[in-house]
Design a protein around this motif. Structure first.
Motif, PDB file in Angstrom:
ATOM      1  N   GLY A  96       0.803  -1.221   0.000  1.00 44.46           N
ATOM      2  CA  GLY A  96       0.000   0.000   0.000  1.00 44.46           C
ATOM      3  C   GLY A  96       0.834   1.267   0.000  1.00 44.46           C
ATOM      4  O   GLY A  96       0.609   2.174  -0.809  1.00 44.46           O
ATOM      5  N   LEU A  97       1.820   1.338   0.877  1.00 46.90           N
ATOM      6  CA  LEU A  97       2.675   2.526   0.941  1.00 46.90           C
ATOM      7  C   LEU A  97       3.564   2.657  -0.292  1.00 46.90           C
ATOM      8  O   LEU A  97       4.063   3.745  -0.577  1.00 46.90           O
ATOM      9  CB  LEU A  97       3.552   2.510   2.203  1.00 46.90           C
ATOM     10  N   GLY A  98       3.722   1.579  -1.014  1.00 45.61           N
ATOM     11  CA  GLY A  98       4.522   1.606  -2.233  1.00 45.61           C
ATOM     12  C   GLY A  98       3.914   2.468  -3.327  1.00 45.61           C
ATOM     13  O   GLY A  98       4.590   2.830  -4.287  1.00 45.61           O
ATOM     14  N   PHE A  99       2.637   2.824  -3.188  1.00 41.05           N
ATOM     15  CA  PHE A  99       1.992   3.686  -4.180  1.00 41.05           C
ATOM     16  C   PHE A  99       2.308   5.162  -3.947  1.00 41.05           C
ATOM     17  O   PHE A  99       2.030   5.994  -4.795  1.00 41.05           O
ATOM     18  CB  PHE A  99       0.472   3.476  -4.171  1.00 41.05           C
ATOM     19  N   SER A 100       2.857   5.474  -2.787  1.00 41.10           N
ATOM     20  CA  SER A 100       3.167   6.867  -2.458  1.00 41.10           C
ATOM     21  C   SER A 100       4.631   7.177  -2.775  1.00 41.10           C
ATOM     22  O   SER A 100       5.509   6.350  -2.548  1.00 41.10           O
ATOM     23  CB  SER A 100       2.917   7.121  -0.972  1.00 41.10           C
ATOM     24  N   LEU A 101       4.864   8.368  -3.270  1.00 36.04           N
ATOM     25  CA  LEU A 101       6.232   8.799  -3.550  1.00 36.04           C
ATOM     26  C   LEU A 101       6.723   9.819  -2.526  1.00 36.04           C
ATOM     27  O   LEU A 101       7.713  10.504  -2.757  1.00 36.04           O
ATOM     28  CB  LEU A 101       6.324   9.396  -4.963  1.00 36.04           C
ATOM     29  N   SER A 102       6.043   9.898  -1.386  1.00 36.66           N
ATOM     30  CA  SER A 102       6.463  10.872  -0.373  1.00 36.66           C
ATOM     31  C   SER A 102       7.673  10.354   0.404  1.00 36.66           C
ATOM     32  O   SER A 102       7.873   9.143   0.540  1.00 36.66           O
ATOM     33  CB  SER A 102       5.313  11.180   0.589  1.00 36.66           C
ATOM     34  N   ALA A 108       8.835   5.392   6.300  1.00 41.24           N
ATOM     35  CA  ALA A 108       8.011   4.393   7.003  1.00 41.24           C
ATOM     36  C   ALA A 108       8.288   2.989   6.476  1.00 41.24           C
ATOM     37  O   ALA A 108       8.386   2.033   7.262  1.00 41.24           O
ATOM     38  CB  ALA A 108       6.526   4.738   6.861  1.00 41.24           C
ATOM     39  N   LEU A 109       8.438   2.858   5.161  1.00 37.92           N
ATOM     40  CA  LEU A 109       8.736   1.546   4.566  1.00 37.92           C
ATOM     41  C   LEU A 109      10.084   1.022   5.054  1.00 37.92           C
ATOM     42  O   LEU A 109      10.218  -0.165   5.384  1.00 37.92           O
ATOM     43  CB  LEU A 109       8.723   1.640   3.040  1.00 37.92           C
ATOM     44  N   VAL A 110      11.080   1.903   5.114  1.00 37.16           N
ATOM     45  CA  VAL A 110      12.415   1.491   5.568  1.00 37.16           C
ATOM     46  C   VAL A 110      12.378   1.097   7.049  1.00 37.16           C
ATOM     47  O   VAL A 110      12.926   0.054   7.433  1.00 37.16           O
ATOM     48  CB  VAL A 110      13.457   2.600   5.301  1.00 37.16           C
ATOM     49  N   ILE A 111      11.722   1.890   7.870  1.00 40.52           N
ATOM     50  CA  ILE A 111      11.643   1.582   9.310  1.00 40.52           C
ATOM     51  C   ILE A 111      10.921   0.255   9.521  1.00 40.52           C
ATOM     52  O   ILE A 111      11.404  -0.606  10.278  1.00 40.52           O
ATOM     53  CB  ILE A 111      10.960   2.729  10.086  1.00 40.52           C
ATOM     54  N   CYS A 112       9.794   0.071   8.852  1.00 42.15           N
ATOM     55  CA  CYS A 112       9.058  -1.198   8.978  1.00 42.15           C
ATOM     56  C   CYS A 112       9.911  -2.376   8.513  1.00 42.15           C
ATOM     57  O   CYS A 112       9.868  -3.456   9.110  1.00 42.15           O
ATOM     58  CB  CYS A 112       7.763  -1.142   8.179  1.00 42.15           C
ATOM     59  N   SER A 113      10.697  -2.160   7.468  1.00 36.86           N
ATOM     60  CA  SER A 113      11.561  -3.232   6.969  1.00 36.86           C
ATOM     61  C   SER A 113      12.666  -3.573   7.956  1.00 36.86           C
ATOM     62  O   SER A 113      12.984  -4.751   8.151  1.00 36.86           O
ATOM     63  CB  SER A 113      12.169  -2.858   5.615  1.00 36.86           C
ATOM     64  N   LEU A 148      12.797  -7.018   0.783  1.00 36.96           N
ATOM     65  CA  LEU A 148      12.016  -5.785   0.912  1.00 36.96           C
ATOM     66  C   LEU A 148      12.852  -4.666   1.531  1.00 36.96           C
ATOM     67  O   LEU A 148      12.717  -3.509   1.135  1.00 36.96           O
ATOM     68  CB  LEU A 148      10.748  -6.024   1.736  1.00 36.96           C
ATOM     69  N   LEU A 149      13.706  -4.999   2.477  1.00 31.79           N
ATOM     70  CA  LEU A 149      14.581  -3.973   3.048  1.00 31.79           C
ATOM     71  C   LEU A 149      15.466  -3.384   1.952  1.00 31.79           C
ATOM     72  O   LEU A 149      15.576  -2.161   1.822  1.00 31.79           O
ATOM     73  CB  LEU A 149      15.439  -4.545   4.180  1.00 31.79           C
ATOM     74  N   TYR A 150      16.085  -4.229   1.157  1.00 24.71           N
ATOM     75  CA  TYR A 150      16.933  -3.765   0.052  1.00 24.71           C
ATOM     76  C   TYR A 150      16.120  -2.876  -0.899  1.00 24.71           C
ATOM     77  O   TYR A 150      16.553  -1.779  -1.274  1.00 24.71           O
ATOM     78  CB  TYR A 150      17.518  -4.969  -0.702  1.00 24.71           C
ATOM     79  N   THR A 151      14.939  -3.352  -1.267  1.00 24.67           N
ATOM     80  CA  THR A 151      14.057  -2.610  -2.167  1.00 24.67           C
ATOM     81  C   THR A 151      13.701  -1.249  -1.575  1.00 24.67           C
ATOM     82  O   THR A 151      13.740  -0.229  -2.264  1.00 24.67           O
ATOM     83  CB  THR A 151      12.777  -3.434  -2.440  1.00 24.67           C
ATOM     84  N   ASN A 152      13.376  -1.227  -0.292  1.00 21.66           N
ATOM     85  CA  ASN A 152      12.969   0.020   0.354  1.00 21.66           C
ATOM     86  C   ASN A 152      14.127   0.999   0.520  1.00 21.66           C
ATOM     87  O   ASN A 152      13.929   2.213   0.416  1.00 21.66           O
ATOM     88  CB  ASN A 152      12.312  -0.269   1.702  1.00 21.66           C
ATOM     89  N   LEU A 153      15.324   0.482   0.769  1.00 20.40           N
ATOM     90  CA  LEU A 153      16.491   1.368   0.857  1.00 20.40           C
ATOM     91  C   LEU A 153      16.774   2.009  -0.498  1.00 20.40           C
ATOM     92  O   LEU A 153      17.072   3.215  -0.585  1.00 20.40           O
ATOM     93  CB  LEU A 153      17.717   0.607   1.372  1.00 20.40           C
TER      94      LEU A 153
END
Length: 167
Positions: A96-102, A108-113, A148-153
């Motif tokens: 869901g958060l992957g749709f946002s470019l903020s 948030a994605l990185v912290i969750c990862s 996902l961590l790699y992707t989010n970083l």
């Protein structure tokens, strides 16, 4: 989901694939746990032997609230949810958060990862050193969490670069 300018082209597809795989594995884990609770003789597809048994892991103390929540609340408390429920929430959030470019969403994605990777390392050590078991579903989710961590970083770095160019 089209890749935004500056975002790695592979990132949206990787996020959806990883998120869906994690979601499917988490739903399957929940199914196995609930089936085993209803029928102690239930044998899951991932139960291949005495030391290769996902249902043994999912129904262990560490299969709910990482084995930690029950130290603070009753074992059957609504707060002591199966780890698979947490996985369902996590993978849904990742997609869901992957749709946002903020920048906030990227952070948030990185912290969750990072939290999921820490949880994966903790549960992997429980799996190996306490339970002495190998859980294919568990290990697969650990791999997905690292990916996902790699992707989010990579995503966070790209979004920060995009904001600097436009800001």
């Amino acid at each position: 989901m089209a890749a935004a300018q500056g975002l790695p082209r592979w990132e949206p597809t990787a996020r959806i694939v990883l998120g869906l795989l994690g979601l499917v594995l988490s739903v399957y884990a929940l199914h196995v746990e609930l089936s085993r609770e209803r029928d102690p003789d239930y044998r899951a597809m991932c139960d291949l032997g005495e030391s290769v048994s996902c249902s043994k892991v999912f129904t262990s103390r560490w299969g709910r609230g990482f084995g930690l929540v029950q130290l603070f609340v009753a074992k059957d408390s609504v707060l002591n949810q199966p780890n698979s429920v947490l996985g369902i929430l996590f993978y849904t959030l990742q997609m869901g958060l992957g749709f946002s470019l903020s920048k906030k969403s990227a952070l948030a994605l990185v912290i969750c990862s990072w939290v999921s990777v820490a949880g994966s390392l903790y549960l992997a050590s429980i799996l190996a050193f306490v339970l002495g078991d190998f859980c294919m579903v568990c290990v697969s989710t650990y791999v997905i969490n690292f990916a996902l961590l790699y992707t989010n970083l990579k995503r966070q770095k790209a979004i920060e670069g995009m904001k600097e160019k436009t800001g």
